[in-house]
Write a protein that holds these residues in place. Structure first.
Motif, PDB file in Angstrom:
ATOM      1  N   GLU A  37      -3.530 113.241  59.013  1.00 38.67           N
ATOM      2  CA  GLU A  37      -2.595 114.152  59.454  1.00 38.67           C
ATOM      3  C   GLU A  37      -2.071 113.329  60.818  1.00 38.67           C
ATOM      4  O   GLU A  37      -0.892 113.069  61.206  1.00 38.67           O
ATOM      5  N   ALA A  38      -3.028 112.502  61.327  1.00 42.57           N
ATOM      6  CA  ALA A  38      -2.742 111.964  62.481  1.00 42.57           C
ATOM      7  C   ALA A  38      -1.543 110.761  62.387  1.00 42.57           C
ATOM      8  O   ALA A  38      -0.579 110.305  63.062  1.00 42.57           O
ATOM      9  N   VAL A  39      -1.771 110.088  60.979  1.00 36.67           N
ATOM     10  CA  VAL A  39      -1.169 108.984  60.654  1.00 36.67           C
ATOM     11  C   VAL A  39       0.118 109.364  60.146  1.00 36.67           C
ATOM     12  O   VAL A  39       1.245 108.612  60.399  1.00 36.67           O
ATOM     13  N   THR A  40       0.363 110.342  59.479  1.00 40.79           N
ATOM     14  CA  THR A  40       1.639 110.798  58.321  1.00 40.79           C
ATOM     15  C   THR A  40       2.012 112.211  59.090  1.00 40.79           C
ATOM     16  O   THR A  40       3.532 112.341  58.569  1.00 40.79           O
ATOM     17  N   GLY A  41       1.488 113.032  59.884  1.00 45.11           N
ATOM     18  CA  GLY A  41       2.057 114.136  60.355  1.00 45.11           C
ATOM     19  C   GLY A  41       1.992 115.305  59.301  1.00 45.11           C
ATOM     20  O   GLY A  41       2.506 116.435  59.639  1.00 45.11           O
ATOM     21  N   HIS A  42       1.300 115.080  58.134  1.00 48.31           N
ATOM     22  CA  HIS A  42       1.082 115.856  56.999  1.00 48.31           C
ATOM     23  C   HIS A  42      -0.507 116.131  56.719  1.00 48.31           C
ATOM     24  O   HIS A  42      -1.008 114.980  56.922  1.00 48.31           O
ATOM     25  N   ARG A  43      -0.935 117.322  56.503  1.00 44.15           N
ATOM     26  CA  ARG A  43      -2.446 117.476  56.287  1.00 44.15           C
ATOM     27  C   ARG A  43      -2.250 117.398  54.811  1.00 44.15           C
ATOM     28  O   ARG A  43      -1.772 118.296  54.187  1.00 44.15           O
ATOM     29  N   PRO A  44      -3.132 116.725  54.031  1.00 46.33           N
ATOM     30  CA  PRO A  44      -3.384 116.733  52.692  1.00 46.33           C
ATOM     31  C   PRO A  44      -3.993 117.955  52.307  1.00 46.33           C
ATOM     32  O   PRO A  44      -4.830 118.726  52.886  1.00 46.33           O
ATOM     33  N   LEU A  45      -3.749 118.424  50.895  1.00 46.79           N
ATOM     34  CA  LEU A  45      -4.398 119.686  50.450  1.00 46.79           C
ATOM     35  C   LEU A  45      -5.955 119.470  50.243  1.00 46.79           C
ATOM     36  O   LEU A  45      -6.260 118.101  50.171  1.00 46.79           O
ATOM     37  N   ASP A  46      -6.662 120.188  50.461  1.00 47.25           N
ATOM     38  CA  ASP A  46      -8.199 120.062  50.154  1.00 47.25           C
ATOM     39  C   ASP A  46      -8.587 119.352  49.110  1.00 47.25           C
ATOM     40  O   ASP A  46      -9.214 118.526  48.994  1.00 47.25           O
ATOM     41  N   GLY A  47      -7.839 119.697  47.824  1.00 46.77           N
ATOM     42  CA  GLY A  47      -8.372 118.793  46.641  1.00 46.77           C
ATOM     43  C   GLY A  47      -7.720 117.405  46.486  1.00 46.77           C
ATOM     44  O   GLY A  47      -8.188 116.820  45.764  1.00 46.77           O
ATOM     45  N   ALA A  48      -6.895 117.057  47.530  1.00 45.73           N
ATOM     46  CA  ALA A  48      -6.459 116.001  47.572  1.00 45.73           C
ATOM     47  C   ALA A  48      -7.150 114.861  48.380  1.00 45.73           C
ATOM     48  O   ALA A  48      -6.970 113.743  48.535  1.00 45.73           O
ATOM     49  N   LEU A  49      -8.317 115.689  49.109  1.00 42.79           N
ATOM     50  CA  LEU A  49      -9.236 114.683  50.019  1.00 42.79           C
ATOM     51  C   LEU A  49     -10.404 114.449  49.112  1.00 42.79           C
ATOM     52  O   LEU A  49     -11.083 115.451  48.820  1.00 42.79           O
ATOM     53  N   ARG A  50     -10.604 113.163  48.560  1.00 44.55           N
ATOM     54  CA  ARG A  50     -11.474 112.749  47.500  1.00 44.55           C
ATOM     55  C   ARG A  50     -12.491 111.811  48.401  1.00 44.55           C
ATOM     56  O   ARG A  50     -11.863 110.823  49.033  1.00 44.55           O
ATOM     57  N   PHE A  51     -13.653 111.776  48.351  1.00 45.11           N
ATOM     58  CA  PHE A  51     -14.708 110.882  48.752  1.00 45.11           C
ATOM     59  C   PHE A  51     -15.720 110.728  47.973  1.00 45.11           C
ATOM     60  O   PHE A  51     -16.283 111.674  47.574  1.00 45.11           O
ATOM     61  N   CYS A  52     -16.552 109.481  47.974  1.00 43.98           N
ATOM     62  CA  CYS A  52     -17.663 109.181  47.480  1.00 43.98           C
ATOM     63  C   CYS A  52     -18.843 109.282  48.422  1.00 43.98           C
ATOM     64  O   CYS A  52     -18.866 108.649  49.350  1.00 43.98           O
ATOM     65  N   ALA A  53     -19.731 110.206  48.277  1.00 50.39           N
ATOM     66  CA  ALA A  53     -20.815 110.392  49.271  1.00 50.39           C
ATOM     67  C   ALA A  53     -22.269 110.019  48.735  1.00 50.39           C
ATOM     68  O   ALA A  53     -23.107 110.205  49.175  1.00 50.39           O
ATOM     69  N   HIS A  54     -22.060 109.212  47.586  1.00 49.91           N
ATOM     70  CA  HIS A  54     -23.284 108.245  47.050  1.00 49.91           C
ATOM     71  C   HIS A  54     -23.649 107.244  47.934  1.00 49.91           C
ATOM     72  O   HIS A  54     -22.842 106.705  48.638  1.00 49.91           O
ATOM     73  N   ALA A  55     -24.881 106.721  47.800  1.00 49.22           N
ATOM     74  CA  ALA A  55     -25.476 105.682  48.288  1.00 49.22           C
ATOM     75  C   ALA A  55     -24.938 104.498  47.944  1.00 49.22           C
ATOM     76  O   ALA A  55     -24.219 104.189  46.988  1.00 49.22           O
ATOM     77  N   MET A  56     -24.749 103.398  48.821  1.00 45.54           N
ATOM     78  CA  MET A  56     -24.052 102.371  48.558  1.00 45.54           C
ATOM     79  C   MET A  56     -24.250 101.655  47.417  1.00 45.54           C
ATOM     80  O   MET A  56     -23.282 101.015  46.708  1.00 45.54           O
ATOM     81  N   ASP A  57     -25.518 101.635  46.863  1.00 46.84           N
ATOM     82  CA  ASP A  57     -25.903 100.954  45.828  1.00 46.84           C
ATOM     83  C   ASP A  57     -26.339 101.813  44.527  1.00 46.84           C
ATOM     84  O   ASP A  57     -26.680 101.410  43.727  1.00 46.84           O
ATOM     85  N   ALA A  58     -25.385 103.111  44.663  1.00 44.04           N
ATOM     86  CA  ALA A  58     -25.787 103.919  43.467  1.00 44.04           C
ATOM     87  C   ALA A  58     -25.162 103.503  42.124  1.00 44.04           C
ATOM     88  O   ALA A  58     -25.683 103.957  41.066  1.00 44.04           O
TER      89      ALA A  58
END
Length: 107
Positions: A37-58
């Motif tokens: 939002e700070a970069v674009t002025g638009h907050r992405p929808l919750d489902g559009a926020l994707r992240f990998c929370a696994h360990a680096m070597d998973a």
């Protein structure tokens, strides 16, 4: 213009700090949404926020440079690689874009 009828925004981020207990998934989601939002002025929808929370070597299919997060983001918005631009700041981002078959812009 962002949103319906305009550009669609998604976030694809490696967040192994969630796995290591330094951030909660909710904190990571909030921080990613705030940054977008700070970069674009638009907050992405919750489902559009994707992240990998696994360990680096998973060895998972979602941790960049694997393309899983990009595939998830495209599926969420119902678009294909030809309509996608991935903006990133690291070599793993460039490689994830190549593996997903999408255009890449380094910032």
């Amino acid at each position: 213009r962002w949103g319906e009828g305009g550009l669609r925004l998604a976030v694809a981020s490696n967040q192994d700090q969630v796995f290591y207990g330094r951030l909660t998934a909710d904190m990571a989601r909030r921080l990613l949404g705030d940054a977008a939002e700070a970069v674009t002025g638009h907050r992405p929808l919750d489902g559009a926020l994707r992240f990998c929370a696994h360990a680096m070597d998973a060895g998972c299919s979602c941790r960049k440079p694997a393309p899983g997060l990009l595939f998830e983001a495209m599926a969420f918005h119902g678009i294909g690689p030809e309509a996608t631009l991935f903006v990133g700041d690291a070599e793993v981002d460039r490689e994830a874009a190549a593996r997903a078959g999408v255009a890449f812009l380094h910032v």
